[in-house]
Design an enzyme around this catalytic site. Structure first.
Site, PDB file in Angstrom:
ATOM      1  N   HIS A  17      40.701  27.510  42.146  1.00 56.69           N
ATOM      2  CA  HIS A  17      40.137  28.851  41.989  1.00 56.69           C
ATOM      3  C   HIS A  17      40.485  29.692  43.212  1.00 56.69           C
ATOM      4  CE1 HIS A  17      37.157  27.760  44.971  1.00 56.69           C
ATOM      5  NE2 HIS A  17      36.984  26.638  44.309  1.00 56.69           N
ATOM      6  N   THR A  59      43.779  14.994  53.741  1.00 55.67           N
ATOM      7  CA  THR A  59      44.066  16.423  53.823  1.00 55.67           C
ATOM      8  C   THR A  59      45.404  16.719  54.489  1.00 55.67           C
ATOM      9  OG1 THR A  59      42.939  16.611  55.941  1.00 55.67           O
ATOM     10  CG2 THR A  59      41.607  16.982  53.963  1.00 55.67           C
TER      11      THR A  59
END
Length: 124
Positions: free
Chosen positions: A51, A104
């Site tokens: 998003h 990450t």
């Protein structure tokens, strides 16, 4: 305006020999998994942010600004149960990711990583 439909399947598939059971691989770009890769139960791999970061863009349904980056898991990697691998990560050959880790950043070859965020523990 670009509209995307999210699926928990690969848009671009590149599988070697491995077992994929009870995993979530969500791809808006590319996820490549090498040969002889072991994925523990509940592993999640995402190549997208899903998003927009901006609340206004989310309200308007603007999807052009959603960031994506390919994920690559090279040969002979073991990824422990409930690990999350985020967009843009490459995990080098022969590496091990500990259970429950959040990856990450790139993991070099022949290293053991774990934690949230995942970090190097030692070499294999």
């Amino acid at each position: 305006m670009k509209r995307l439909t999210w699926v928990t399947l690969l848009k671009h598939q590149d599988y070697g020999y491995k077992r994929i059971i009870q995993k979530a691989i969500t791809s808006a770009s590319t996820v490549c998994i090498g040969s002889n890769v072991l994925l523990g139960s509940g592993v999640r791999i995402f190549d997208t942010d899903f998003h927009p970061i901006s609340a206004n863009d989310r309200k308007k349904g603007i999807l052009d600004c959603i960031k994506t980056a390919p994920v690559k898991i090279e040969d002979n990697v073991f990824i422990g149960t409930d690990t999350i691998i985020l967009k843009g990560v490459t995990i080098g050959p022969n590496s091990v990711i500990g259970a429950g880790s959040v990856v990450t950043t790139n993991v070099p070859s022949n290293e053991i990583w774990a934690g949230n965020p995942a970090h190097k523990l030692k070499e294999v």
